[in-house]
Each structure stands twice: as structure tokens, then as C-alpha cells.
Scaffold this active site. Structure first.
Site, PDB file in Angstrom:
ATOM      1  N   TRP A 120      89.860  -6.290  18.282  1.00 12.57           N
ATOM      2  CA  TRP A 120      89.957  -6.968  19.566  1.00 12.57           C
ATOM      3  C   TRP A 120      91.215  -7.820  19.697  1.00 12.57           C
ATOM      4  O   TRP A 120      91.614  -8.510  18.777  1.00 12.57           O
ATOM      5  CB  TRP A 120      88.768  -7.892  19.796  1.00 12.57           C
ATOM      6  CG  TRP A 120      87.476  -7.175  20.036  1.00 12.57           C
ATOM      7  CD1 TRP A 120      86.373  -7.220  19.245  1.00 12.57           C
ATOM      8  CD2 TRP A 120      87.147  -6.322  21.140  1.00 12.57           C
ATOM      9  NE1 TRP A 120      85.375  -6.450  19.796  1.00 12.57           N
ATOM     10  CE2 TRP A 120      85.827  -5.884  20.956  1.00 12.57           C
ATOM     11  CE3 TRP A 120      87.843  -5.883  22.269  1.00 12.57           C
ATOM     12  CZ2 TRP A 120      85.176  -5.040  21.844  1.00 12.57           C
ATOM     13  CZ3 TRP A 120      87.207  -5.037  23.155  1.00 12.57           C
ATOM     14  CH2 TRP A 120      85.886  -4.626  22.934  1.00 12.57           C
ATOM     15  N   THR A 126      82.030 -11.259  16.027  1.00 16.48           N
ATOM     16  CA  THR A 126      82.775 -10.416  16.943  1.00 16.48           C
ATOM     17  C   THR A 126      83.669 -11.309  17.783  1.00 16.48           C
ATOM     18  O   THR A 126      83.257 -12.398  18.169  1.00 16.48           O
ATOM     19  CB  THR A 126      81.817  -9.581  17.825  1.00 16.48           C
ATOM     20  OG1 THR A 126      82.593  -8.828  18.754  1.00 16.48           O
ATOM     21  CG2 THR A 126      80.829 -10.425  18.601  1.00 16.48           C
ATOM     22  N   LYS A 162      91.137  -3.544  23.146  1.00 20.24           N
ATOM     23  CA  LYS A 162      90.767  -3.063  21.827  1.00 20.24           C
ATOM     24  C   LYS A 162      91.839  -2.140  21.294  1.00 20.24           C
ATOM     25  O   LYS A 162      91.998  -1.024  21.764  1.00 20.24           O
ATOM     26  CB  LYS A 162      89.412  -2.363  21.874  1.00 20.24           C
ATOM     27  CG  LYS A 162      88.730  -2.414  20.559  1.00 20.24           C
ATOM     28  CD  LYS A 162      87.306  -1.965  20.659  1.00 20.24           C
ATOM     29  CE  LYS A 162      86.548  -2.398  19.428  1.00 20.24           C
ATOM     30  NZ  LYS A 162      85.295  -1.682  19.307  1.00 20.24           N
ATOM     31  N   GLU A 189      76.985  -6.371  18.639  1.00 18.00           N
ATOM     32  CA  GLU A 189      75.711  -6.962  19.061  1.00 18.00           C
ATOM     33  C   GLU A 189      74.571  -5.956  19.032  1.00 18.00           C
ATOM     34  O   GLU A 189      73.423  -6.312  19.263  1.00 18.00           O
ATOM     35  CB  GLU A 189      75.838  -7.507  20.505  1.00 18.00           C
ATOM     36  CG  GLU A 189      76.707  -8.749  20.637  1.00 18.00           C
ATOM     37  CD  GLU A 189      78.180  -8.424  20.887  1.00 18.00           C
ATOM     38  OE1 GLU A 189      78.631  -7.324  20.489  1.00 18.00           O
ATOM     39  OE2 GLU A 189      78.872  -9.262  21.486  1.00 18.00           O
TER      40      GLU A 189
END
Ligand code: AMP
Length: 538
Positions: A439, A180, A434, A325
Site C-alpha cells: 500500500w 494493514t 497498491k 481484514e
């Protein structure tokens, strides 16, 4: 009985109990490939035999650069159930980030769709640990490469046995890995264990979560390289739901409408941006999506216009919130199913929230001192989560821990929670934007902006955009002598210095930026200052 939880058990169960359920997959040239779970797992065993010949170490990472299709699905299982780790790589990352994550993950093999060959040709020489690049294609569709010795997926598995003795895996061992993008620096890896994957799959199937059943036909538009397509490649085989995989066509309204209609899709899942293509196509053509009952919308706040539009087609919008996550599911908003319980006004308010925590995810909001705040729908604070499918640390980055001493994970989101348990995201403490589900690091954009000799200070904030959910808005303080700096000059500065889609959509010039006590720019104040701004033409 204490039984180990493993992805292998999904395969064994699905093959026995749901073996006849179909997987339909769009392949190159828009061809529809059609087979059953039984066929898929039989080929997964052939792939496992092929992988075994590479003598990879136990727990070695195998990368994928692939769309949602049947070969990617087979790879998920062959890799994880062999005791290896399936590292799904996001092809939209920059070249430097791709090189970083392939090397950081120590990928030993990479399986890629032909579409990504140019990308791989550009980076392969910087990835010395990769022993083989396997093209997800058959021999007749193998592209030529001047620089790489490519292996062909179908040729590799063709003569392999359909039997494979799956190893016993420890439930706490990793089965998948996804990176990420962080606020600064390099992307961070999140490992999923066999145990967390199974528990997440169980929970995600509950009626007030994704509500999956054998009678469902599920089309994941969310990519299999984005948190395992929200776990659908695991939960659908458990349920016995038919899977429809749209290949590289996830952004094409006509293809999606065709798949929905012809395959009888009942549920689909994706970030808000992807629905716009489908809704625009339906509007222009007057087509309908009779079979579609529900869309799961997550990854970013969903505009009410998207929900209202789906409503016109008789489709429920179920908003979910989560994170890479968190495997990713944390909360789901099922208020549409309980519409009768609300007044019109209350429903308009509640439908916009990020939903109620699903069982397995504990949530709390805290103030700056760490004191827990009430669930009154008004108090807002840092959102923290805890549970068995939430990451315990980042891969090979123990020092970057985002947990407090009681094990609560700091999400970087700011939220309220109402007495009924509905959580609503009000802001973010993490400094990222975002856009269309991907991202953008605001710090990276700001660094380029402040390199401009006429810029004294710059800040970039994510600002509402009807198509992309958020786009970067650059706020600039001109340097002395830089009075002639205008928007065009500022935006041209980004060309070649940053990925095109990271370039801000607009620039606002100000006299000064708000700073906090430590000198940090107060993005919350800035966002408030520009809350009524609208991007030109958006
Ligand atoms: P990712 O790890 O890419 O899945 O991004 C997770 C982040 O996306 C969250 O921490 C939120 O900031 C944002 N996000 C996810 N779902 C929602 C939602 N329903 N509403 C608002 N933001 C969301």
C-alpha cells in the site's frame, strides 16, 4: 459434539496423519533445508519450551520479521499454540510505521531474519517493550551487533525438550495479528482467532477455492507477513501437501523456476508483480515449469497478459480477491476450469473478474443510500462482506469500526456482481494505491506535494502500471507565480521527504481539480480523466 477449533488441532492432525510430508525451505546462501511436518512440529515444541522461559502473559504478542522459511513456520505454531499471538511484521513498512506497530501491538519478543538486523538496530531503542530480539539463525550464522544483545534461535531451542503440554485455548482467542496500512494515519491491526483461522483454512481448501490436496506441492510466494501467506501455512498441513518455502528469493525468477522443477511444485500463490520475474526468466531461458498446474493470483487485479503467458506453459491462473481484514480469502475465479461453458468473448470478460464468493463469505453491493443493488453485472456499488473470518473491529481501535449496524464490513472496493455470482472490482472508495502488492497512502504523498511553495493543490491517483499493477500519478495545480514548476522539480521535492518507492512515477499539470459538494477532490472523476494515460517507458 461441540469441539473447540484451534490451530493446535492442525498441528496434532498433521503430525499424526501427514507427518511424513516434506517442508523444503531456502535458507541463507541458497541452501535447501529439508525436513518433515513431524520434524517441524517437534521443533515447534522445543521453541514453545524456550518461549515459556520468558514468562510472557497469556495472549502476549510475539513479533516476527521474517521471510517464508521453516523457522518462521515453526514460530507460527509454537507461538499460537502456546496461547500467544504471532504478530507478523511487514519489513517493507517505513521505520516510523514499524516502531508504531511494534509498540501498538506491545510485542514482547521479536524473532527476525538476519537480513532485517540493520532495520532492527535502527529502531530497537524506540521499542522499549521488547524483552528480547531473537535471530532466526544457528550459532555459526549469528551476525554481530554493536548495539543489541541478540539471542540465537537455534541455541535457544537446542536443549529444550521435544515434549510440550499445549494449553487448551479458547477458540475465540487470538492466534495471529497482521497490520494493514490505512488511508490515513497509522496501520491498523487485524487479529485472527483460532476459530476464524480454522474456518478460513477449511474453506480455502475447497476445489473451487485454492483446491488443495495431499498430492499438491505448494510454494507460497506471498509472504508469511502478508495475511499469513493467504492461510497456506495452515491449510497445507491440513491437506498434507508438501510445502516449498522460497526464503528471501521470492523475487528471483531463476530460483523460483529451480524450486518448481526440482521440488515438483504444483501450485504457487502471489501478487501479480511476483509472477513477472518468473515469466521473464522462463521466456529468456526457454525453460518450462512442467509440474506447475496452477498459480493463485491475488492482492491486485491481474493483467490478462500474465494469464495468457501462464497459459502457454499449461498453467491455470486462478485469480482471488480478499483483504487483510478477511483472512484474506473472499472470492475466487475458476472460470479457466469451465472454459468450455463460455464463448471466446464471454471468457475474455469473465476471466478478468475477481471471482465468485466462497462459502462463508456473504457479499452485497450497495448504492450511496445503502440500498442493495442487483447482481446484474452492470450496477456498481460499495462492496460489503460478512462472515466468520472477517474482522469484527481493529485491534485496540474500537472507534474506527468499518461495520454497519447489520454487521456488514465495508471493504472500500467498488464492484459489480453478475447473475452467476462473479464479482468484479471497478474502483476503490478507499484512497490508497497498491503497488506491487504494497500500500501507498495517497494522502501522505499529497501532503508532501502540497508543501511545495509552487503547488496550489495536488492529488495522487493509482494508475495502471504493467509491472507494479498500479503506480502513483501526481496531478498538480500550480500556485500563482509557480508557472515554472516542472516535473523534475516536483519529483525532486520528494527526495528525503518520503520513501523512494512512494514517490510518484510522473506528474500531470492541470488548471483545476474536480471537487465534490463537500469540497473533497473527486478521485473517481480524476481517474476517469486520466484513464488513457500511460507512464512513460512503462
Ligand atoms: P490487502 O489488505 O493488502 O490484502 O488489500 C486488499 C485490497 O487489495 C482489496 O480491498 C482490493 O482493493 C485489492 N485487491 C485484492 N485482490 C484484488 C483483485 N483480485 N483485484 C483487484 N483488487 C484486489
Amino acid at each position: 459434539m461441540n469441539a473447540e477449533l484451534s490451530v493446535t488441532s492442525i498441528m496434532t492432525h498433521a503430525e499424526r496423519v501427514n507427518g511424513g510430508a516434506e517442508i523444503v525451505s531456502l535458507t541463507q546462501g541458497n541452501q535447501r533445508h529439508r525436513y518433515t511436518y513431524r520434524d517441524a512440529f517437534s521443533r515447534a515444541r522445543q521453541l514453545a519450551n524456550a518461549l515459556a522461559r520468558f514468562n510472557l502473559d497469556e495472549g502476549a504478542r510475539v513479533g516476527t520479521l521474517a521471510w517464508n522459511d521453516h523457522r518462521h513456520f515453526e514460530t507460527y505454531y509454537a507461538v499460537a499454540c502456546s496461547g500467544l499471538v504471532c504478530h507478523t511484521i511487514n519489513p517493507r513498512l517505513f521505520v516510523e510505521q514499524l516502531v508504531y506497530i511494534i509498540n501498538h501491538a506491545e510485542d514482547q519478543l521479536v524473532l527476525l531474519d538476519p537480513d532485517f538486523l540493520p532495520l532492527v538496530e535502527a529502531i530497537a531503542h524506540q521499542c522499549p517493550g521488547v524483552k528480547g530480539w531473537i535471530l532466526l539463525a544457528d550459532a555459526s550464522h549469528m551476525p554481530r551487533s554493536e548495539t543489541l544483545d541478540l539471542l540465537c534461535y537455534e541455541t535457544l531451542i537446542a536443549h529444550q525438550s521435544r515434549e510440550f503440554n499445549w494449553p487448551q485455548v479458547d477458540e475465540s482467542s487470538a492466534c495471529a495479528l497482521c497490520y494493514t496500512s490505512g488511508t490515513t494515519g497509522n496501520p491498523k491491526g487485524v487479529l485472527y482467532s483460532h476459530r476464524s483461522t480454522i474456518l478460513h483454512a477449511y474453506a480455502s481448501m475447497m476445489p473451487d477455492a485454492l483446491g488443495l490436496a495431499r498430492s499438491d506441492v505448494v510454494m507460497p510466494i506471498v509472504p508469511m507477513f502478508h495475511v499469513n501467506a493467504w492461510g497456506l501455512p495452515y491449510s497445507c498441513p491440513i491437506a498434507g501437501a508438501k510445502l516449498v518455502l522460497p526464503g528471501s528469493k521470492a523475487g528471483d525468477g531463476e530460483t523460483l523456476a529451480g524450486l518448481i522443477d526440482e521440488e515438483g511444485v504444483t501450485q504457487s500463490a502471489g501478487v501479480p508483480t511476483v509472477w513477472l520475474a518468473l515469466l521473464a526468466y522462463l521466456k529468456v531461458t526457454g525453460r518450462t515449469v512442467e509440474s506447475l498446474r496452477r498459480v493463485i493470483i491475488g492482492g491486485a487485479a491481474c493483467p490478462v497478459s500474465v494469464m495468457e503467458e501462464f497459459e502457454r506453459y499449461g498453467v491455470e491462473s486462478r485469480v482471488g480477491w480478499g483483504m487483510t481484514e478477511m483472512s484474506p480469502l473472499g472470492s475466487v475465479n475458476t472460470s479457466e476450469e469451465r472454459r468450455d461453458h463460455y464463448s471466446q468473448e464471454d471468457f475474455a470478460r469473465v476471466r478478468l473478474k475477481a471471482g465468485r464468493p466462497i462459502f462463508g463469505v456473504e457479499m452485497k453491493i450497495v448504492d450511496d443510500q445503502g440500498t442493495e443493488l442487483p447482481w446484474d453485472g452492470v450496477a456498481f456499488g460499495s462492496l460489503k462482506v460478512r462472515g466468520p473470518w472477517i474482522c469484527s473491529s481493529y485491534f485496540k481501535l474500537d472507534e474506527s469500526d468499518a461495520h454497519d449496524e447489520d454487521g456488514w464490513f465495508e471493504t472500500g472496493d467498488v464492484a459489480t456482481i453478475d447473475p452467476d455470482g462473479y464479482m468484479a472490482i471497478t474502483d476503490r472508495t478507499k484512497d490508497v494505491i497498491k503497488s506491487g502488492g504494497e500500500w501507498i497512502s495517497s494522502i501522505a504523498v499529497e501532503n508532501v506535494a502540497t508543501d511545495h511553495p509552487k503547488v496550489a493543490e495536488a492529488a495522487v491517483i493509482g494508475h495502471y502500471h504493467p509491472r507494479w499493477s498500479e503506480r502513483p500519478l501526481l496531478v498538480v495545480v500550480r500556485a500563482p507565480g509557480g508557472d515554472d514548476l516542472d516535473e523534475t522539480e516536483m519529483l525532486c521535492w520528494f527526495e528525503g521527504r518520503i520513501a523512494k518507492w512512494w514517490t510518484p512515477d510522473a506528474v500531470q499539470f492541470v488548471e483545476s481539480l474536480p471537487h465534490g459538494a463537500t469540497g473533497k477532490i473527486q478521485k473517481i472523476v480524476l481517474r476517469e480523466q486520466f484513464k488513457n494515460y500511460a507512464f512513460p517507458g512503462a
